[in-house]
Design a protein around this motif. Structure first.
Motif, mmCIF file in Angstrom:
data_model
loop_
_atom_site.group_PDB
_atom_site.id
_atom_site.type_symbol
_atom_site.label_atom_id
_atom_site.label_comp_id
_atom_site.label_asym_id
_atom_site.label_seq_id
_atom_site.Cartn_x
_atom_site.Cartn_y
_atom_site.Cartn_z
ATOM 1 N N ALA A 7 -29.816 -16.002 -32.911
ATOM 2 C CA ALA A 7 -30.270 -17.229 -32.260
ATOM 3 C C ALA A 7 -31.774 -17.144 -32.060
ATOM 4 C CB ALA A 7 -29.569 -17.418 -30.924
ATOM 5 N N ASN A 13 -35.110 -18.955 -30.057
ATOM 6 C CA ASN A 13 -35.545 -19.811 -28.965
ATOM 7 C C ASN A 13 -37.013 -20.140 -29.192
ATOM 8 O OD1 ASN A 13 -36.873 -20.462 -26.385
ATOM 9 N ND2 ASN A 13 -34.900 -20.020 -25.481
ATOM 10 N N TRP A 60 -32.891 -23.099 -27.406
ATOM 11 C CA TRP A 60 -32.176 -22.202 -28.322
ATOM 12 C C TRP A 60 -31.631 -22.969 -29.530
ATOM 13 C CZ3 TRP A 60 -32.459 -17.124 -28.310
ATOM 14 C CH2 TRP A 60 -32.842 -16.486 -27.142
ATOM 15 N N SER A 61 -31.605 -22.294 -30.660
ATOM 16 C CA SER A 61 -30.998 -22.860 -31.856
ATOM 17 C C SER A 61 -29.499 -23.002 -31.659
ATOM 18 C CB SER A 61 -31.284 -21.958 -33.066
ATOM 19 O OG SER A 61 -30.744 -20.644 -32.845
ATOM 20 N N PRO A 62 -28.847 -23.889 -32.420
ATOM 21 C CA PRO A 62 -27.394 -24.025 -32.304
ATOM 22 C C PRO A 62 -26.694 -22.729 -32.728
ATOM 23 C CG PRO A 62 -28.337 -25.860 -33.541
ATOM 24 C CD PRO A 62 -29.425 -24.857 -33.348
ATOM 25 N N ALA A 63 -25.526 -22.500 -32.200
ATOM 26 C CA ALA A 63 -24.726 -21.332 -32.591
ATOM 27 C C ALA A 63 -24.278 -21.467 -34.039
ATOM 28 C CB ALA A 63 -23.510 -21.215 -31.666
ATOM 29 N N GLY A 64 -24.079 -20.358 -34.681
ATOM 30 C CA GLY A 64 -23.548 -20.382 -36.043
ATOM 31 C C GLY A 64 -24.204 -19.419 -37.014
#
Length: 87
Positions: A72, A74, A79-83
């Motif tokens: 991730a 920030n 924060w960036s999306p999960a995945g």
């Protein structure tokens, strides 16, 4: 330059480059990267082409290893999306 994969994962303690978009003009001090729950050390930012930022980051020694470690980013508190994952 080496591209990692499930068969050739990035090693803890190594430095990698992550390419992100949507970060605007930013400083390294306003960027954080987590590998699972462990924060890496951001070493530098560069702009290889307009709209793309390369984040050079050191993978912490205590980060998990494997073929799908969550990553991730920030930027300025967002924060960036999960995945995304890193091998």
């Amino acid at each position: 330059t080496q591209i990692n994969s499930a068969d050739k994962p990035a090693e803890t303690g190594s430095t990698i480059g992550l390419y992100i978009t949507g970060s605007g003009t930013t400083r390294a001090s306003s960027v954080a990267v987590r590998f699972g729950a462990v924060e890496g050390r951001v070493l530098a930012l560069s702009t290889p082409q307009p709209g793309v930022t390369e984040v050079k980051v050191e993978i912490p020694l205590r980060a998990s290893s494997g073929s799908a470690v969550p990553v991730a980013v920030n930027v300025a508190g967002v924060w960036s999306p999960a995945g995304p994952t890193l091998a």
